[in-house]
Design an enzyme around this catalytic site. Structure first.
Site, PDB file in Angstrom:
ATOM      1  N   HIS A 249       0.854  -1.190   0.000  1.00 43.53           N
ATOM      2  CA  HIS A 249       0.000   0.000   0.000  1.00 43.53           C
ATOM      3  C   HIS A 249       0.884   1.231   0.000  1.00 43.53           C
ATOM      4  CE1 HIS A 249      -3.114   2.857   1.191  1.00 43.53           C
ATOM      5  NE2 HIS A 249      -3.960   1.962   0.717  1.00 43.53           N
ATOM      6  N   GLU A 307      -7.883  -5.223  -0.131  1.00 45.98           N
ATOM      7  CA  GLU A 307      -8.425  -6.042  -1.215  1.00 45.98           C
ATOM      8  C   GLU A 307      -8.349  -7.533  -0.923  1.00 45.98           C
ATOM      9  OE1 GLU A 307      -9.977  -4.177  -2.660  1.00 45.98           O
ATOM     10  OE2 GLU A 307      -8.977  -2.427  -3.455  1.00 45.98           O
TER      11      GLU A 307
HETATM   12  N1  COA Z   1       4.054  -7.474  -4.766  1.00 46.47           N
HETATM   13  C1  COA Z   1       5.359  -7.465  -5.050  1.00 46.47           C
HETATM   14  N2  COA Z   1       6.135  -6.379  -4.997  1.00 46.47           N
HETATM   15  C2  COA Z   1       5.539  -5.242  -4.626  1.00 46.47           C
HETATM   16  C3  COA Z   1       4.187  -5.170  -4.289  1.00 46.47           C
HETATM   17  C4  COA Z   1       3.428  -6.350  -4.381  1.00 46.47           C
HETATM   18  N3  COA Z   1       2.118  -6.360  -4.097  1.00 46.47           N
HETATM   19  N4  COA Z   1       3.866  -3.906  -3.952  1.00 46.47           N
HETATM   20  C5  COA Z   1       4.986  -3.188  -4.086  1.00 46.47           C
HETATM   21  N5  COA Z   1       5.997  -3.998  -4.494  1.00 46.47           N
HETATM   22  C6  COA Z   1       7.388  -3.621  -4.770  1.00 46.47           C
HETATM   23  C7  COA Z   1       7.425  -3.064  -6.192  1.00 46.47           C
HETATM   24  O1  COA Z   1       7.674  -4.062  -7.149  1.00 46.47           O
HETATM   25  C8  COA Z   1       8.530  -2.055  -6.128  1.00 46.47           C
HETATM   26  O2  COA Z   1       9.753  -2.717  -6.339  1.00 46.47           O
HETATM   27  P1  COA Z   1      10.966  -1.985  -7.115  1.00 46.47           P
HETATM   28  O3  COA Z   1      11.366  -0.849  -6.211  1.00 46.47           O
HETATM   29  O4  COA Z   1      11.983  -3.070  -7.216  1.00 46.47           O
HETATM   30  O5  COA Z   1      10.413  -1.535  -8.423  1.00 46.47           O
HETATM   31  C9  COA Z   1       8.477  -1.572  -4.672  1.00 46.47           C
HETATM   32  O6  COA Z   1       7.763  -2.568  -3.906  1.00 46.47           O
HETATM   33  C10 COA Z   1       7.750  -0.265  -4.559  1.00 46.47           C
HETATM   34  O7  COA Z   1       6.590  -0.308  -5.374  1.00 46.47           O
HETATM   35  P2  COA Z   1       5.688   0.958  -5.626  1.00 46.47           P
HETATM   36  O8  COA Z   1       4.698   0.667  -6.678  1.00 46.47           O
HETATM   37  O9  COA Z   1       6.580   2.153  -5.819  1.00 46.47           O
HETATM   38  O10 COA Z   1       5.036   1.078  -4.198  1.00 46.47           O
HETATM   39  P3  COA Z   1       3.740   1.810  -3.806  1.00 46.47           P
HETATM   40  O11 COA Z   1       3.729   1.849  -2.323  1.00 46.47           O
HETATM   41  O12 COA Z   1       3.602   3.089  -4.522  1.00 46.47           O
HETATM   42  O13 COA Z   1       2.613   0.816  -4.366  1.00 46.47           O
HETATM   43  C11 COA Z   1       0.651  -0.391  -4.624  1.00 46.47           C
HETATM   44  C12 COA Z   1       1.397   0.632  -3.770  1.00 46.47           C
HETATM   45  C13 COA Z   1      -0.694  -0.679  -3.943  1.00 46.47           C
HETATM   46  C14 COA Z   1       0.393   0.194  -6.012  1.00 46.47           C
HETATM   47  C15 COA Z   1       1.497  -1.681  -4.733  1.00 46.47           C
HETATM   48  O14 COA Z   1       1.826  -2.159  -3.458  1.00 46.47           O
HETATM   49  C16 COA Z   1       0.807  -2.743  -5.584  1.00 46.47           C
HETATM   50  O15 COA Z   1       0.892  -2.702  -6.800  1.00 46.47           O
HETATM   51  N6  COA Z   1       0.108  -3.741  -4.919  1.00 46.47           N
HETATM   52  C17 COA Z   1      -0.584  -4.749  -5.652  1.00 46.47           C
HETATM   53  C18 COA Z   1      -1.915  -4.231  -6.162  1.00 46.47           C
HETATM   54  C19 COA Z   1      -2.921  -4.036  -5.049  1.00 46.47           C
HETATM   55  O16 COA Z   1      -3.097  -4.864  -4.166  1.00 46.47           O
HETATM   56  N7  COA Z   1      -3.640  -2.907  -5.124  1.00 46.47           N
HETATM   57  C20 COA Z   1      -4.671  -2.558  -4.172  1.00 46.47           C
HETATM   58  C21 COA Z   1      -4.246  -1.383  -3.355  1.00 46.47           C
HETATM   59  S1  COA Z   1      -5.387  -1.045  -2.054  1.00 46.47           S
END
Ligand code: COA
Length: 367
Positions: A249, A307
Site C-alpha cells: 500500500h 483487497e
Molecule cells: N508485490 C510485489 N512487490 C511489490 C508489491 C506487491 N504487491 N507492492 C509493491 N511492491 C514492490 C514493487 O515491485 C517495487 O519494487 P521496485 O522498487 O523493485 O520496483 C516496490 O515494492 C515499490 O513499489 P511501488 O509501486 O513504488 O510502491 P507503492 O507503495 O507506490 O505501491 C501499490 C502501492 C498498492 C500500487 C502496490 O503495493 C501494488 O501494486 N500492490 C498490488 C496491487 C494491489 O493490491 N492494489 C490494491 C491497493 S489497495
C-alpha cells in the site's frame, strides 16, 4: 494534524478521513473504522460523510427512503442505457452509464442520493444483463446494501449476507486522498460538474493498482488452491517480476486496518452458518506472501491491504468476481461526493507542478 500520504504532496485540507499508515489507523469523520462499522450502516455513513454527524433515527429513515426512491428513478433510466450495459467489463459499463447522467438535469439537493443509487442500480443491472437475465427492479423498502445484493446476486436479500455487504460498504466508503478521490477533487476544483468528477474518479478506480485488485486476488487464491501450494506459487510470481495482488500500500506500512474489519464480517457470516473455505486459504496465503516479500524487500514492509479480505468477503456473499470493482465504486461513491463538496468550498484549482527533465532549447535564457 495529518497523516494521510505524508510522503506525498499535501493537496488539500480535509475533515473527511485520515489514514495513519505507520499505526494502521483509519479515521472517518472522527470515528475509527472499526467502531464506525459497529455503529453505522451504509446510509448512516453517507449521512456522516455528507454532514459531519451520524444521522439520528428520523434523518436515517429519511436518507434510507430517499436512496430507495432514487434507486427506483435510476432503474427507470436503465432501459435507455442498454448499450452501455452491454460492455464486457463492469467498470466500463458503469463509466458509460454514469456518463449519460446530466448533473444539470438533477436537482442539486438530490445529486448525492441520485448518484449513490445510480451506481448500485447500474452495476446490478450490468451483472444481470451479463448473465442473460433482465435487470431486477429495486425494492425501495430495503436498505441500500440489501437491495443491491438482491438486484446483483442470486441470493436475494439474505440478512446475514446483507449485513456483511453493508460492513464492506461502510469500510470502503472513504479513504483519504486515494487516487480516485484525488481525481474527483481535481475535476471538482476546475468548477466542472459532479457527474464529470465521479466519472473521472471511476476511471481511476478501475486500475489494478487501485480498485481493480480484488478480482485478481480471488483468481490468485483459486490458482493456489491449497495452503501447501502457496510458497511455490508466490515465489514463482515474484521470480517472474509480478506483484502479489492484495499486498502493499502506498500509505500503510503495517496491515491495512480494513482487512481485519472485513475478516470479522466474514467470521460473522461463518457464525451464521455460511461456508467460506477461502478465508482459511487467504490467511495461509497472506502469511506466506508477507514472509516472502519481507525476505525479498525488508525495507518496504509490505503487508496485506483491504483487497485481500474484500475478495474473500464479496465471494462469500455470492457476488461474482466481475462485480468486485463495481461494488467498490458502489461504496466509494459516497466518499467521492463528500470530497467533491469539500473541494468546492475551496476556490483554488488543484494544479500540481512537475520537474522538467526534457531537453533544453539551444538558445540560452535571455538575461
Ligand atoms: N508485490 C510485489 N512487490 C511489490 C508489491 C506487491 N504487491 N507492492 C509493491 N511492491 C514492490 C514493487 O515491485 C517495487 O519494487 P521496485 O522498487 O523493485 O520496483 C516496490 O515494492 C515499490 O513499489 P511501488 O509501486 O513504488 O510502491 P507503492 O507503495 O507506490 O505501491 C501499490 C502501492 C498498492 C500500487 C502496490 O503495493 C501494488 O501494486 N500492490 C498490488 C496491487 C494491489 O493490491 N492494489 C490494491 C491497493 S489497495
Amino acid at each position: 494534524m495529518t497523516h494521510d500520504g505524508l510522503d506525498g504532496v499535501v493537496v488539500a485540507e480535509t475533515c473527511l478521513s485520515d489514514v495513519d499508515g505507520e499505526r494502521g489507523r483509519l479515521v472517518i469523520r472522527g470515528h475509527d473504522v472499526e467502531a464506525l462499522v459497529e455503529r453505522a450502516d451504509f446510509e448512516a455513513t453517507c449521512g456522516l460523510l455528507w454532514t459531519g454527524e451520524l444521522p439520528g433515527p428520523a434523518e436515517h429513515a429519511e436518507l434510507r427512503r430517499a436512496l430507495g426512491r432514487a434507486r427506483v428513478r435510476a432503474f427507470a433510466r436503465v432501459r435507455g442505457f442498454a448499450q452501455a450495459l452491454q460492455a464486457s467489463d463492469g467498470m466500463e459499463a458503469l463509466r458509460g452509464a454514469l456518463a449519460q447522467l446530466r448533473a444539470s438535469e438533477i436537482p442539486e439537493l438530490e445529486l448525492r442520493t441520485e448518484l449513490v443509487a445510480a451506481v448500485a442500480v447500474f452495476a446490478a443491472a450490468w451483472a444481470r444483463t451479463r448473465r442473460g437475465a433482465p435487470p431486477l427492479a429495486p425494492d425501495p423498502s430495503l436498505g441500500h446494501a440489501a437491495d443491491y445484493l438482491r438486484m446483483a446476486s442470486a441470493h436475494g436479500s439474505d440478512p446475514a449476507r446483507s449485513r456483511a455487504l453493508d460492513a464492506y460498504l461502510v469500510t470502503a466508503a472513504d479513504h483519504g486522498m486515494n487516487a480516485s478521490t484525488f481525481t474527483a477533487r481535481v475535476v471538482a476544483s476546475t468548477d466542472s460538474d459532479t457527474v464529470s468528477a465521479v466519472v473521472a474518479a471511476l476511471g481511476s478506480l478501475k486500475g489494478p493498482r487501485h480498485g481493480g485488485a480484488p478480482g485478481p486476488v480471488l483468481a490468485m487464491l483459486d490458482a493456489i488452491g491449497a495452503p501447501e501450494n502457496a510458497a511455490a506459487w508466490i515465489a514463482a510470481e515474484l521470480d517472474a517480476g509480478r506483484r502479489i495482488m492484495g499486498m502493499g500500500h502506498r500509505v500503510y506500512r503495517v496491515r491495512d486496518p480494513r482487512a481485519a474489519v472485513l475478516e470479522r464480517a466474514v467470521e460473522r457470516l461463518r457464525g451464521a452458518g455460511l461456508r467460506s473455505d477461502r478465508l482459511d486459504l487467504a490467511r495461509a496465503v497472506e502469511r506466506v506472501a508477507v514472509a516472502s516479500l519481507g525476505e525479498r524487500r525488508p525495507e518496504r514492509r509490505l503487508a496485506a491491504n483491504v483487497e485481500f479480505s474484500t475478495a474473500v468477503l464479496l465471494d462469500a456473499i455470492g457476488l461474482p468476481q466481475e462485480l468486485f470493482s463495481p461494488t467498490f465504486a458502489v461504496a466509494r461513491m459516497a466518499g467521492w461526493l463528500a470530497h467533491i463538496d469539500e473541494q468546492r468550498q475551496s476556490s483554488r484549482i488543484i494544479r500540481p507542478g512537475s520537474r522538467y527533465v526534457g531537453p533544453l532549447p539551444e538558445t540560452p535564457v535571455a538575461a
